[in-house]
Design a protein around this motif. Structure first.
Motif, mmCIF file in Angstrom:
data_model
loop_
_atom_site.group_PDB
_atom_site.id
_atom_site.type_symbol
_atom_site.label_atom_id
_atom_site.label_comp_id
_atom_site.label_asym_id
_atom_site.label_seq_id
_atom_site.Cartn_x
_atom_site.Cartn_y
_atom_site.Cartn_z
ATOM 1 N N PRO A 97 -12.234 -4.743 25.836
ATOM 2 C CA PRO A 97 -12.337 -4.129 27.402
ATOM 3 C C PRO A 97 -11.129 -3.690 27.790
ATOM 4 C CG PRO A 97 -12.043 -6.555 27.247
ATOM 5 C CD PRO A 97 -12.424 -6.127 25.797
ATOM 6 N N ASP A 98 -9.840 -3.733 27.117
ATOM 7 C CA ASP A 98 -8.912 -3.255 27.977
ATOM 8 C C ASP A 98 -7.863 -2.243 27.136
ATOM 9 O OD1 ASP A 98 -8.085 -4.784 25.556
ATOM 10 O OD2 ASP A 98 -6.846 -6.160 26.686
ATOM 11 N N SER A 99 -8.646 -1.509 26.454
ATOM 12 C CA SER A 99 -8.316 -0.323 25.830
ATOM 13 C C SER A 99 -7.566 0.649 26.662
ATOM 14 C CB SER A 99 -9.214 0.521 24.886
ATOM 15 O OG SER A 99 -8.761 1.576 24.241
ATOM 16 N N ALA A 100 -6.576 1.352 26.249
ATOM 17 C CA ALA A 100 -5.738 2.438 27.023
ATOM 18 C C ALA A 100 -6.503 3.766 27.030
ATOM 19 C CB ALA A 100 -4.337 2.621 26.469
ATOM 20 N N ASP A 101 -7.812 3.754 26.253
ATOM 21 C CA ASP A 101 -8.644 4.954 26.018
ATOM 22 C C ASP A 101 -9.694 4.678 26.789
ATOM 23 O OD1 ASP A 101 -9.046 7.492 24.409
ATOM 24 O OD2 ASP A 101 -10.747 6.161 24.136
ATOM 25 N N ALA A 102 -9.986 5.518 27.800
ATOM 26 C CA ALA A 102 -11.186 5.541 28.740
ATOM 27 C C ALA A 102 -12.542 5.407 27.799
ATOM 28 C CB ALA A 102 -11.148 6.778 29.438
ATOM 29 N N ASP A 103 -12.549 6.539 26.756
ATOM 30 C CA ASP A 103 -13.789 6.527 26.046
ATOM 31 C C ASP A 103 -14.080 5.287 25.214
ATOM 32 O OD1 ASP A 103 -14.240 9.139 26.805
ATOM 33 O OD2 ASP A 103 -13.227 9.969 25.027
ATOM 34 N N ALA A 104 -12.913 4.479 24.662
ATOM 35 C CA ALA A 104 -13.131 3.337 23.956
ATOM 36 C C ALA A 104 -13.644 2.337 24.595
ATOM 37 C CB ALA A 104 -11.596 2.943 23.413
ATOM 38 N N ASN A 105 -13.094 2.318 26.041
ATOM 39 C CA ASN A 105 -13.742 1.331 27.122
ATOM 40 C C ASN A 105 -15.055 1.478 27.356
ATOM 41 O OD1 ASN A 105 -11.221 -0.226 27.468
ATOM 42 N ND2 ASN A 105 -10.497 1.239 29.169
ATOM 43 N N GLU A 106 -15.543 2.863 27.432
ATOM 44 C CA GLU A 106 -16.838 2.894 27.561
ATOM 45 C C GLU A 106 -17.863 2.658 26.612
ATOM 46 O OE1 GLU A 106 -19.811 6.995 28.291
ATOM 47 O OE2 GLU A 106 -17.791 7.133 29.188
ATOM 48 N N MET A 107 -17.197 2.776 25.175
ATOM 49 C CA MET A 107 -18.215 2.266 24.201
ATOM 50 C C MET A 107 -18.114 0.909 24.177
ATOM 51 S SD MET A 107 -19.312 4.749 22.274
ATOM 52 C CE MET A 107 -20.019 3.590 20.940
ATOM 53 N N TYR A 108 -17.016 0.046 24.443
ATOM 54 C CA TYR A 108 -17.164 -1.180 24.635
ATOM 55 C C TYR A 108 -18.100 -1.710 25.442
ATOM 56 C CZ TYR A 108 -16.091 -5.926 26.180
ATOM 57 O OH TYR A 108 -16.150 -7.142 26.442
ATOM 58 N N ALA A 109 -18.168 -1.199 26.689
ATOM 59 C CA ALA A 109 -19.027 -1.674 27.835
ATOM 60 C C ALA A 109 -20.369 -1.283 27.278
ATOM 61 C CB ALA A 109 -18.812 -0.623 29.095
ATOM 62 N N GLN A 110 -20.813 -0.273 26.521
ATOM 63 C CA GLN A 110 -21.922 0.285 26.246
ATOM 64 C C GLN A 110 -22.602 -0.895 25.240
ATOM 65 O OE1 GLN A 110 -22.015 4.090 24.840
ATOM 66 N NE2 GLN A 110 -22.540 4.980 26.732
ATOM 67 N N MET A 111 -21.502 -1.262 24.297
ATOM 68 C CA MET A 111 -21.899 -2.066 23.186
ATOM 69 C C MET A 111 -21.875 -3.498 23.866
ATOM 70 S SD MET A 111 -20.530 -0.960 19.538
ATOM 71 C CE MET A 111 -19.050 0.007 19.674
ATOM 72 N N ARG A 112 -21.263 -4.016 24.929
ATOM 73 C CA ARG A 112 -21.242 -5.385 25.105
ATOM 74 C C ARG A 112 -22.626 -5.586 25.711
ATOM 75 N NH1 ARG A 112 -21.524 -9.634 25.897
ATOM 76 N NH2 ARG A 112 -20.264 -11.397 26.527
ATOM 77 N N LYS A 113 -23.284 -4.781 26.467
ATOM 78 C CA LYS A 113 -24.586 -4.892 26.911
ATOM 79 C C LYS A 113 -25.698 -5.451 26.047
ATOM 80 C CE LYS A 113 -23.812 -1.362 30.734
ATOM 81 N NZ LYS A 113 -24.343 -0.002 31.239
ATOM 82 N N GLU A 114 -25.407 -5.007 24.843
ATOM 83 C CA GLU A 114 -26.483 -5.348 23.755
ATOM 84 C C GLU A 114 -26.306 -7.026 23.536
ATOM 85 O OE1 GLU A 114 -28.550 -3.254 22.344
ATOM 86 O OE2 GLU A 114 -27.662 -1.701 23.723
ATOM 87 N N PHE A 115 -25.626 -7.585 23.743
ATOM 88 C CA PHE A 115 -25.434 -9.040 23.478
ATOM 89 C C PHE A 115 -25.693 -10.148 24.723
ATOM 90 C CE2 PHE A 115 -21.992 -6.792 21.154
ATOM 91 C CZ PHE A 115 -22.378 -7.075 19.792
ATOM 92 N N LYS A 116 -26.490 -11.144 24.501
ATOM 93 C CA LYS A 116 -26.765 -12.162 25.348
ATOM 94 C C LYS A 116 -25.633 -13.096 25.754
ATOM 95 C CE LYS A 116 -31.433 -11.729 23.551
ATOM 96 N NZ LYS A 116 -32.606 -12.238 22.741
ATOM 97 N N THR A 117 -24.585 -13.338 24.715
ATOM 98 C CA THR A 117 -23.849 -14.276 24.879
ATOM 99 C C THR A 117 -22.962 -13.878 26.094
ATOM 100 O OG1 THR A 117 -23.483 -14.675 22.590
ATOM 101 C CG2 THR A 117 -21.464 -15.196 24.094
ATOM 102 N N ALA A 118 -22.485 -14.896 26.831
ATOM 103 C CA ALA A 118 -21.716 -14.556 28.259
ATOM 104 C C ALA A 118 -20.375 -14.176 27.801
ATOM 105 C CB ALA A 118 -21.696 -15.819 28.899
ATOM 106 N N ALA A 119 -19.645 -13.222 28.715
ATOM 107 C CA ALA A 119 -18.280 -12.823 28.681
ATOM 108 C C ALA A 119 -17.110 -14.146 28.384
ATOM 109 C CB ALA A 119 -17.828 -12.300 29.605
ATOM 110 N N ALA A 120 -16.360 -13.940 27.322
ATOM 111 C CA ALA A 120 -15.376 -14.977 27.366
ATOM 112 C C ALA A 120 -14.722 -15.286 28.668
ATOM 113 C CB ALA A 120 -14.266 -14.396 26.369
ATOM 114 N N LYS A 121 -14.630 -16.655 28.644
ATOM 115 C CA LYS A 121 -13.611 -17.168 29.990
ATOM 116 C C LYS A 121 -13.018 -18.193 29.969
ATOM 117 C CE LYS A 121 -17.686 -15.802 32.871
ATOM 118 N NZ LYS A 121 -18.382 -15.978 34.004
#
Length: 114
Positions: A90-114
């Motif tokens: 979620p913390d890439s310097a590349d905006a496209d990579a961040n967008e890919m992370y966000a899109q793929m992260r939506k596919e998981f049911k597991t809560a975000a790491a805290k």
């Protein structure tokens, strides 16, 4: 691989676990906890795969693995043909990579790491 400093172990890991098309890219990454793609990258302490989802796009099948650890960090690892293709954080310097992370992260049911 990203957390270690053993150059020989890195070579073996890449040879055994990284998709052939992406091996040259992984070979360029430095050993240790610094990552040129993500300057704010911190190694995931005690990483564990917590969930896997199957994805398909444009007829291409792959798996995405959510990895979380003790460091409250997480990554989504894209597996192609059973081998590592890409890793998104979620913390890439590349905006496209961040967008890919966000899109793929939506596919998981597991809560975000805290």
């Amino acid at each position: 691989m990203m957390n270690g400093t053993d150059a020989e172990a890195k070579k073996k890991f890449i040879a055994d676990n990284v998709h052939d098309d992406l091996k040259p890219l992984f070979e360029l990454l430095p050993n240790g906890e610094k990552n040129p793609v993500s300057p704010t990258y911190e190694a995931i302490k005690n990483p564990k795969p917590v969930e896997t989802v199957k994805i398909e796009e444009d007829g291409q099948k792959a798996e995405a693995v959510l990895v979380q650890g003790d460091s409250k960090k997480e990554a989504v690892i894209l597996l192609m043909d059973g081998k590592i293709g890409f890793a998104f954080t979620p913390d890439s310097a590349d905006a496209d990579a961040n967008e890919m992370y966000a899109q793929m992260r939506k596919e998981f049911k597991t809560a975000a790491a805290k």
